[in-house]
Scaffold this motif. Structure first.
Motif, PDB file in Angstrom:
ATOM      1  N   GLU A 150       0.839  -1.225  -0.009  1.00  0.00           N
ATOM      2  CA  GLU A 150      -0.041   0.084  -0.086  1.00  0.00           C
ATOM      3  C   GLU A 150       0.813   1.345   0.116  1.00  0.00           C
ATOM      4  N   VAL A 151       2.040   1.273  -0.153  1.00  0.00           N
ATOM      5  CA  VAL A 151       3.060   2.403   0.106  1.00  0.00           C
ATOM      6  C   VAL A 151       2.703   3.300  -0.993  1.00  0.00           C
ATOM      7  N   ASP A 152       2.552   2.900  -2.165  1.00  0.00           N
ATOM      8  CA  ASP A 152       2.102   3.982  -3.438  1.00  0.00           C
ATOM      9  C   ASP A 152       0.964   4.565  -2.928  1.00  0.00           C
ATOM     10  N   LEU A 153      -0.094   3.871  -2.665  1.00  0.00           N
ATOM     11  CA  LEU A 153      -1.302   4.639  -2.399  1.00  0.00           C
ATOM     12  C   LEU A 153      -1.249   5.555  -1.071  1.00  0.00           C
ATOM     13  N   SER A 154      -0.483   5.288  -0.113  1.00  0.00           N
ATOM     14  CA  SER A 154      -0.259   5.971   0.959  1.00  0.00           C
ATOM     15  C   SER A 154       0.260   7.225   0.993  1.00  0.00           C
ATOM     16  N   LEU A 155       1.495   7.297  -0.193  1.00  0.00           N
ATOM     17  CA  LEU A 155       1.973   8.401  -0.584  1.00  0.00           C
ATOM     18  C   LEU A 155       1.198   9.368  -1.331  1.00  0.00           C
ATOM     19  N   LYS A 156       0.249   8.782  -2.294  1.00  0.00           N
ATOM     20  CA  LYS A 156      -0.818   9.543  -2.884  1.00  0.00           C
ATOM     21  C   LYS A 156      -1.837  10.210  -2.036  1.00  0.00           C
ATOM     22  N   ILE A 157      -2.192   9.466  -0.963  1.00  0.00           N
ATOM     23  CA  ILE A 157      -2.812  10.265   0.255  1.00  0.00           C
ATOM     24  C   ILE A 157      -2.311  11.313   0.725  1.00  0.00           C
ATOM     25  N   PHE A 158      -0.967  10.953   1.262  1.00  0.00           N
ATOM     26  CA  PHE A 158      -0.146  12.070   1.726  1.00  0.00           C
ATOM     27  C   PHE A 158      -0.002  13.270   0.908  1.00  0.00           C
TER      28      PHE A 158
END
Length: 416
Positions: free
Chosen positions: A24-32
């Motif tokens: 989920e790291v990619d998605l979490s960065l986009k949310i960030f």
């Protein structure tokens, strides 16, 4: 009203996932990034409620993983090197926001927080700490490998040397290049601090050799933006005549009586990339990278060569010669296209076929550029030259495999 406050979003959906081996790291960065940008205009400084310094450190830890990216097994690399640019962008934005609101901290808390972060960064690759240069300014010096002092005039008021494993004698240029890919401002600074005597041919020759070695060591771990900084740096070094890239005659049938000076930099860059890949594909380096690593360096190369093609088109179309003030540069541009085509095919011949698709597409584009431009010059001499070059390019394309690619290239050359 929002379902969740921005600090709650970061705590729930971002912070737990800022790890390279979490899917989920990619998605979490986009949310960030969306959370930071969407709430940038809030009057209240909301970041303080979610502990900004641990957030900064989490991003730094994630960046640190990229320093050993290709050594990690594939399942541990859930974020591509393209994603590294997003991590860097978020880190910069976060640091800017925290700095802008430094007054919301008590002086004592601010100093303690900075000291805590600085101590934690000592566990990570030194280049990560250098990204926070502005953040620590006035409080801590930039810690760099001692060998960097051997090739740079670094002020001891701002820089301090540290013993770093892996940076023994002769690694100053490697450390210098690793500084240069951090940002355009640091790159310019490093260039101004570099100690190379342009008037000493031997010094320039040694620097140029070392530069190529360092470039090969750094390239596979570069994100697209970092590689772009190095591309621009290389241009600046060529402009300043600090970097010597001799142009060999390996793909020249006859010495061309042309004005190649406007394209000197582009030709040198093309040769430099060829030399870098010859080095990368050599016996000593060929086992460095997994297949995805080779795909990555090919992608970086194609981006740079595309930049070269655009640069050449610009020189040819908007230079003073385009207005008839000087000799037309059509023949010179055609010469450039033949050279870069040969360099691309040379690199393709050294690589695994499965990573060559972008280079193959680029080779076809170069042939299209050549064909389009050559049609604008129908003189007898240019027709003769076209026949000669057609024969020459075919002889180069004959060495390409697989058969389908070879036949397509040969067919395209035949259609000139």
């Amino acid at each position: 009203a929002a379902l969740l406050e921005p600090d709650e979003v970061l705590k729930e959906f971002v912070l737990p996932f800022l790890i390279l081996d979490v899917e989920e790291v990619d998605l979490s960065l986009k949310i960030f990034i969306q959370t930071l940008e969407a709430n940038a205009c809030l009057e209240e400084y909301w970041l303080q409620t979610c502990s900004p310094f641990p957030l900064i450190f989490s991003l730094c830890q994630l960046l640190d993983c990229f320093s050993k990216y290709w050594q990690l097994p594939k399942e541990k690399r859930c974020l591509s090197l393209d994603g590294k640019d997003l991590v860097i962008h978020i880190l910069e934005l976060l640091c800017e926001t925290v700095l802008a609101n430094a007054k919301t901290f008590s002086p004592d808390t601010w100093i303690k927080s900075l000291s805590w972060l600085h101590r934690k960064l000592e566990q990570l690759d030194w280049t990560v700490g250098l990204r926070l240069k502005n953040f620590f300014e006035g409080h801590f010096k930039c810690e760099v490998p001692a060998t960097l002092f051997e090739i740079c005039k670094l002020s001891e008021d701002e820089w301090t040397s540290q013993a770093h494993p892996g940076y023994g004698p002769g690694t100053g240029l490697l450390a210098w290049m690793e500084c240069c890919y951090i940002s355009s401002s640091i790159s310019e600074r490093m260039l101004s601090l570099l100690v190379v005597d342009v008037g000493n041919p031997e010094e320039v020759r040694l620097f140029s050799k070392g530069f190529l070695v360092a470039l090969v060591q750094v390239m596979p771990w570069c994100s697209p933006q970092e590689w772009q900084y190095l591309y621009q740096l290389t241009r600046r070094l060529l402009e300043k005549q600090l970097l010597h890239v001799p142009y060999s005659l390996e793909y020249i049938q006859f010495v061309p009586l042309l004005n190649l000076k406007p394209f000197a930099q582009e030709l040198q860059l093309s040769v430099l990339f060829l030399r870098a890949f010859q080095f990368l594909c050599s016996q000593s380096c060929r086992n460095w990278l997994p297949m995805e690593g080779w795909s990555h360096v090919v992608k970086l190369l194609c981006g740079s060569l595309t930049n070269l093609l655009e640069s050449v088109r610009l020189i040819q179309s908007v230079g003073p010669w385009a207005q008839g003030q000087e000799q037309d540069l059509t023949q010179e541009t055609l010469f450039f296209y033949t050279q870069v085509f040969c360099h691309v095919l040379h690199i393709m011949a050294m690589l695994h076929q499965e990573v060559c698709e972008p280079l193959y597409v680029l080779a076809l584009e170069i042939l299209t550029c050549y064909e389009t431009l050559s049609k604008t010059n129908p003189s007898v001499s240019s027709l003769l030259q076209k026949v000669n070059e057609q024969r020459f390019l075919k002889s180069i394309a004959e060495n390409i495999s697989p058969e389908e690619r070879r036949q397509t290239l040969l067919q395209k050359i035949s259609n000139f």
